[in-house]
Design an enzyme around this catalytic site. Structure first.
Site, PDB file in Angstrom:
ATOM      1  N   LYS A 285       0.641  -0.997   0.266  1.00  0.00           N
ATOM      2  CA  LYS A 285      -0.129   0.161   0.258  1.00  0.00           C
ATOM      3  C   LYS A 285       0.943   1.749  -0.020  1.00  0.00           C
ATOM      4  O   LYS A 285       1.257   1.115   0.572  1.00  0.00           O
ATOM      5  CB  LYS A 285      -0.688   0.211   1.139  1.00  0.00           C
TER       6      LYS A 285
ATOM      7  N   SER B  12      -9.744  -0.944   7.441  1.00  0.00           N
ATOM      8  CA  SER B  12      -9.009  -0.304   6.067  1.00  0.00           C
ATOM      9  C   SER B  12      -8.709  -2.096   4.688  1.00  0.00           C
ATOM     10  O   SER B  12      -8.411  -2.044   3.980  1.00  0.00           O
ATOM     11  CB  SER B  12      -7.955   0.037   6.223  1.00  0.00           C
TER      12      SER B  12
ATOM     13  N   SER C 149      -9.867   1.397   3.639  1.00  0.00           N
ATOM     14  CA  SER C 149      -8.840   2.895   2.332  1.00  0.00           C
ATOM     15  C   SER C 149      -8.156   1.809   1.617  1.00  0.00           C
ATOM     16  O   SER C 149      -7.269   2.652   0.832  1.00  0.00           O
ATOM     17  CB  SER C 149      -8.522   3.519   3.488  1.00  0.00           C
TER      18      SER C 149
END
Lengths: 468, 96
Positions: free
Chosen positions: A74, A173, A149
């Protein structure tokens, strides 16, 4: 069966090579560009590392437990080889001078970071629509959100670009996008994996973990990631060991507050089907109550913005990132932060400033911190009698792009079932459980007590076999 | 019901060092009111005599020897991440 182990074995035996693995992963990433799951690729560095690993293998050296396995982090993990933006404008040009401990640990075992995954800017959001670089599209239906996210991380795995990715989970997330895209998402016990070198969001709930196609892969990656790090004082001594023995009969509690009318019927049905399979496998299952579950979102959206407002104070246009033109220092701060943050970042910072202001501090922030104590007590009470708690990951399947963007509060509601585990620090995983008539994936959530991560994964692995 | 005036939004923005545009102030006002109204439900919970929780995995007072750790990163590398540098220092607009 472990996809990762297959790659490691193929690379070790010479039937494939690290270079071939990286080239193929880079090609897949380029072929799937339309999903916008990946913000940048580390082409040059990844290929160089692949060559190094191949030459070590040729010499008969031990190249590590993950030798030749490509992965994506990420874009809130500091990495070499391409920028680390946190999907924000203010860090748009940031080249990290160090790497996150998690990335270093994976690289020490021969894994190769090939790129960075899209996210909601600074991980603020549940759809990846708050990215400064456009939303990621759902792997199954491109008219729908990836979730967030860690949306890019989940989609990159679902599309088979790489066998595993790294995500971060502050309020769901990792688990929510895993559920929306039909992959496995692990939110470990708070403190299991070092967060050093990961862009901080809310330090009392942030954890990092893997997203994978199957449980065996998640166990393998967790085994490498877990452990104490001198650079992160919140890390626990390594307690994670994949469970090899047969899974004992578990006492499972269905959290009734998570199975409410607000959950879409198909999500509820798929969750109930999974529960039925647990029963068939010989586990005892009964309904339990976590009375504070409906209050968790309110706790979360006080505590987390408070911590966000502190953690994001460092983005001032001075030390790193993008600086706005200004005639004095005050204007420089104010404009750099206005131009560099997305609207949701600003909302959370302002809410944080509000709940921490004198006059509101006790009524909001400390009230939430006291409520958190009561929540933990309720979890502890349940874990005296039950090994595992179960419920949906989210009340809905992946929603349409743009559906919730006008109403921040509606977007927050997608976190309603995942925030309890973060507030209590306990491990929780999202496991693919089925799909709706439309073909949209649905995950179930398994929650355990502190440090029961390996047992949760072992149970999920035993059920995976039943599901096939 | 929490109610937030425009002036309060501007004040919060100033506490947060964010220069909001006029349009942003208007939209923030509505959003913040909605969010604060939602989280205000927590005030109905009786927490009398309950200690607050700030840390969840039981660790406390984690310290280490007061020694310099070599992160393997040079001063030049760190300075290079700043938008403006001059003479091995980060450059900022005139403060005084």
């Amino acid at each position: 069966m472990s996809n990762i182990q297959n790659i490691v074995d193929a690379v070790a035996s010479g039937s494939s090579s690290a270079k071939a693995q990286v080239e193929e992963a880079l090609k897949r990433a380029n072929d799937k560009k339309d999903f916008n799951a990946i913000l940048s690729l580390t082409n040059e560095r990844a290929l160089k590392r692949a060559d190094e690993i191949d030459s070590r293998i040729k010499k008969g050296e031990n190249a590590g437990r993950l030798a030749g396995v490509p992965f994506v982090a990420k874009d809130n993990f500091l990495t070499f080889g391409s920028p680390t933006t946190a999907a924000s404008k203010i860090l748009g040009n940031f080249e990290a001078p160090i790497q996150a401990t998690a990335v270093e640990k994976l690289e020490a075992e021969g894994a190769i970071c090939i790129g960075k995954a899209n996210l909601d800017a600074f991980a603020h959001g549940g759809s990846t629509e708050n990215s400064a670089y456009g939303p990621t599209k759902n792997a199954v239906d491109t008219a729908r959100v990836a979730g967030g996210s860690s949306g890019g991380s989940a989609v990159a795995v679902a599309l088979d670009i790489v066998p595993f990715t790294l995500g971060s989970d502050t309020g769901g997330s990792i688990r929510q996008p895993a559920s929306f895209n039909g992959v496995v998402g692990v939110k470990p016990t708070y403190g299991t994996v070092s967060r050093f070198g990961v862009v901080a969001m809310a330090s009392s709930t942030d954890v990092i973990g893997p997203i994978t196609k199957n449980i065996a892969d998640a166990e393998l990656v967790m085994d490498v990631l877990a452990g104490k790090d001198d650079y992160d004082a919140t890390t626990l001594p390594d307690f994670f060991k994949p469970q090899t023995e047969q899974v004992k009969k578990q006492k499972v509690g269905i959290v009734k507050e998570l199975m409410s009318d607000g959950v879409e019927p198909e999500v509820l049905k798929i969750t109930n089907d999974y529960i039925e399979k647990l029963r068939t496998a010989g586990h005892s299952v009964e309904e339990v109550s976590l009375p504070l579950a409906p209050m968790c979102l309110a706790m979360y959206y006080i505590i987390v913005p408070a911590e966000v407002s502190s953690n994001l104070a460092r983005y001032d246009g001075i030390r790193y990132g993008v600086r706005a033109g200004a005639k004095d220092l005050g204007e420089l701060y104010g404009k750099s932060r206005d131009q560099g943050f997305e609207p949701e970042n600003k909302r959370r910072i302002l809410i944080g400033s509000y709940v921490l202001s004198s006059g509101y501090y006790d009524a909001y922030y400390n009230q939430a911190a006291r409520a958190r104590t009561l929540l933990i007590q309720q979890f502890n009470g349940l874990f005296e009698k039950y090994d595992v708690l179960i419920g949906p990951v989210t009340p809905t399947v992946a929603f349409k792009l743009g559906e919730n963007t006008d109403d921040p509060l509606k977007m927050y509601m997608t976190d309603v079932m995942t925030t309890p585990a973060n507030l209590a620090g306990v491990p929780a995983i999202s496991v693919p459980a089925g799909e709706t008539a439309e073909g949209l994936p649905v995950g179930v959530q398994l929650i355990g007590q502190l440090k029961s991560d390996a047992a949760l994964l072992a149970l999920a692995r035993s059920m995976e076999a039943n599901n096939e | 019901m929490a109610s937030i005036s425009k002036d309060e939004v501007v004040h919060l923005a100033s506490l947060s060092n964010i220069t909001l545009t006029d349009d942003e102030v208007v939209s923030m006002q509505a959003d913040l009111e909605n969010i604060l109204n939602y989280v205000s439900q927590l005030s109905t919970l009786d927490t009398t005599g309950v200690d607050p929780t700030y840390q969840v995995n039981g660790l406390e007072n984690i310290d280490r020897a007061d020694e310099v750790i070599d992160y393997g990163v040079s001063r030049e590398q760190l300075l290079a991440t700043a938008p403006e540098q001059s003479e091995h220092q980060i450059k900022v607009p005139k403060v005084i």
